[in-house]
Write a protein that holds these residues in place. Structure first.
Motif, short mmCIF file in Angstrom:
data_model
loop_
_atom_site.label_atom_id
_atom_site.label_comp_id
_atom_site.label_asym_id
_atom_site.label_seq_id
_atom_site.Cartn_x
_atom_site.Cartn_y
_atom_site.Cartn_z
N ARG A 44 0.83 -1.20 0.00
CA ARG A 44 0.00 0.00 0.00
C ARG A 44 0.87 1.26 0.00
O ARG A 44 0.57 2.24 -0.69
N LYS A 45 1.93 1.23 0.80
CA LYS A 45 2.82 2.38 0.88
C LYS A 45 3.54 2.60 -0.45
O LYS A 45 3.69 3.73 -0.91
N LYS A 46 3.95 1.51 -1.09
CA LYS A 46 4.66 1.61 -2.36
C LYS A 46 3.77 2.18 -3.46
O LYS A 46 4.19 3.02 -4.24
N VAL A 47 2.50 1.74 -3.47
CA VAL A 47 1.56 2.22 -4.49
C VAL A 47 0.97 3.58 -4.10
O VAL A 47 0.60 4.37 -4.96
N GLY A 48 0.90 3.85 -2.79
CA GLY A 48 0.35 5.12 -2.31
C GLY A 48 -1.17 5.11 -2.25
O GLY A 48 -1.81 6.05 -2.70
N VAL A 49 -1.73 4.03 -1.69
CA VAL A 49 -3.18 3.87 -1.62
C VAL A 49 -3.60 3.66 -0.18
O VAL A 49 -2.98 2.90 0.55
N ALA A 50 -4.67 4.33 0.22
CA ALA A 50 -5.23 4.16 1.56
C ALA A 50 -6.05 2.87 1.61
O ALA A 50 -6.50 2.38 0.56
N PRO A 51 -6.26 2.31 2.79
CA PRO A 51 -7.08 1.09 2.91
C PRO A 51 -8.50 1.31 2.37
O PRO A 51 -9.09 2.37 2.55
N ILE A 52 -9.02 0.28 1.72
CA ILE A 52 -10.33 0.38 1.08
C ILE A 52 -11.43 0.59 2.11
O ILE A 52 -12.42 1.27 1.82
N GLU A 53 -11.26 0.06 3.30
CA GLU A 53 -12.28 0.23 4.35
C GLU A 53 -12.43 1.70 4.72
O GLU A 53 -13.55 2.19 4.90
N ASP A 54 -11.31 2.41 4.77
CA ASP A 54 -11.37 3.84 5.07
C ASP A 54 -12.03 4.62 3.93
O ASP A 54 -12.78 5.57 4.16
N LYS A 55 -11.73 4.22 2.71
CA LYS A 55 -12.34 4.89 1.55
C LYS A 55 -13.84 4.62 1.49
O LYS A 55 -14.62 5.50 1.12
N LEU A 56 -14.26 3.41 1.85
CA LEU A 56 -15.69 3.10 1.92
C LEU A 56 -16.38 3.99 2.95
O LEU A 56 -17.46 4.54 2.69
N ARG A 57 -15.76 4.11 4.10
CA ARG A 57 -16.32 4.94 5.17
C ARG A 57 -16.42 6.39 4.71
O ARG A 57 -17.43 7.07 4.94
N GLU A 58 -15.38 6.87 4.04
CA GLU A 58 -15.39 8.25 3.55
C GLU A 58 -16.51 8.48 2.55
O GLU A 58 -17.25 9.47 2.65
N SER A 59 -16.68 7.59 1.60
CA SER A 59 -17.73 7.78 0.59
C SER A 59 -19.12 7.69 1.22
O SER A 59 -20.02 8.44 0.85
N ARG A 60 -19.29 6.80 2.18
CA ARG A 60 -20.58 6.65 2.86
C ARG A 60 -20.92 7.93 3.63
O ARG A 60 -22.04 8.42 3.56
N LEU A 61 -19.95 8.47 4.34
CA LEU A 61 -20.19 9.69 5.11
C LEU A 61 -20.35 10.91 4.21
O LEU A 61 -21.08 11.85 4.54
N ARG A 62 -19.68 10.92 3.07
CA ARG A 62 -19.85 12.02 2.11
C ARG A 62 -21.30 12.02 1.61
O ARG A 62 -21.95 13.07 1.55
N TRP A 63 -21.82 10.83 1.27
CA TRP A 63 -23.20 10.72 0.81
C TRP A 63 -24.18 11.12 1.92
O TRP A 63 -25.17 11.79 1.68
N PHE A 64 -23.88 10.72 3.15
CA PHE A 64 -24.70 11.08 4.30
C PHE A 64 -24.75 12.60 4.45
O PHE A 64 -25.82 13.16 4.72
N GLY A 65 -23.63 13.26 4.24
CA GLY A 65 -23.60 14.72 4.30
C GLY A 65 -24.46 15.35 3.21
O GLY A 65 -25.19 16.30 3.47
N HIS A 66 -24.38 14.81 1.99
CA HIS A 66 -25.21 15.32 0.90
C HIS A 66 -26.69 15.19 1.25
O HIS A 66 -27.48 16.12 1.04
N LEU A 67 -27.06 14.04 1.78
CA LEU A 67 -28.47 13.81 2.11
C LEU A 67 -28.96 14.75 3.19
O LEU A 67 -30.06 15.30 3.08
N ASN A 68 -28.17 14.94 4.22
CA ASN A 68 -28.62 15.77 5.34
C ASN A 68 -28.62 17.25 5.02
O ASN A 68 -29.26 18.02 5.73
N ARG A 69 -27.90 17.67 3.99
CA ARG A 69 -27.94 19.08 3.61
C ARG A 69 -29.12 19.37 2.67
O ARG A 69 -29.42 20.53 2.42
N ARG A 70 -29.77 18.34 2.18
CA ARG A 70 -30.95 18.53 1.32
C ARG A 70 -32.13 19.02 2.15
O ARG A 70 -32.22 18.73 3.34
N PRO A 71 -33.06 19.73 1.54
CA PRO A 71 -34.26 20.15 2.30
C PRO A 71 -35.09 18.93 2.69
O PRO A 71 -35.05 17.89 2.03
N ILE A 72 -35.85 19.06 3.74
CA ILE A 72 -36.63 17.95 4.28
C ILE A 72 -37.71 17.49 3.30
O ILE A 72 -38.17 16.36 3.35
N GLU A 73 -38.11 18.37 2.36
CA GLU A 73 -39.14 18.03 1.38
C GLU A 73 -38.59 17.18 0.24
O GLU A 73 -39.36 16.66 -0.57
#
Length: 132
Positions: A44-73
């Motif tokens: 991972r260090k040689k290629v320069g890639v973060a663990p996939i589990e962390d990237k999954l968590r990041e994308s999930r929380l990014r989507w959660f942020g998008h959803l919660n910033r939307r209006p309630i309607e």
């Protein structure tokens, strides 16, 4: 490989399978095999890639942020308000829900749900940097 992963509740089994597939690809990129007995961290260090589990968590929380910033309607927010209390569930352990996954991700990173409104800070707190 993780396209659309922000929308499904990833079980430990799913995360492990994705991790194994990713490591196979990274080893192939570096020209190593399992017989070479190179540690995953080294590859991972040689290629320069973060663990996939962390990237999954990041994308999930990014989507959660998008959803919660939307209006309630918004239609996507109305789904959160649906009540499934009257639905009869089958026997056995209940299926893992997306909300449970988000709750565990928020507690893992010590984040508050109300931090979503501050986009810059939210992005900074959930971002996983690739090692270089």
């Amino acid at each position: 490989m993780i396209y659309g992963a922000e929308c499904w509740p990833a079980k430990r089994k799913h995360t492990n399978k994705i991790n194994v597939a990713e490591m196979r690809m990274l080893r192939w990129m570096c020209g190593y095999t399992r017989k070479d007995r190179m540690r995953n961290e080294y590859i991972r260090k040689k290629v320069g890639v973060a663990p996939i589990e962390d990237k999954l968590r990041e994308s999930r929380l990014r989507w959660f942020g998008h959803l919660n910033r939307r209006p309630i309607e918004a239609p996507v927010r109305k789904i959160e308000l649906l009540d499934f209390a009257h639905v009869q569930r089958g026997r056995g352990r209940p299926k893992k829900t997306w909300q449970e996954t988000i709750r565990s991700n928020l507690s893992y990173l010590n984040l508050d749900k109300n931090l979503v409104t501050d986009r810059a800070q939210w992005k900074q707190r959930i971002h996983v940097a690739d090692p270089t």
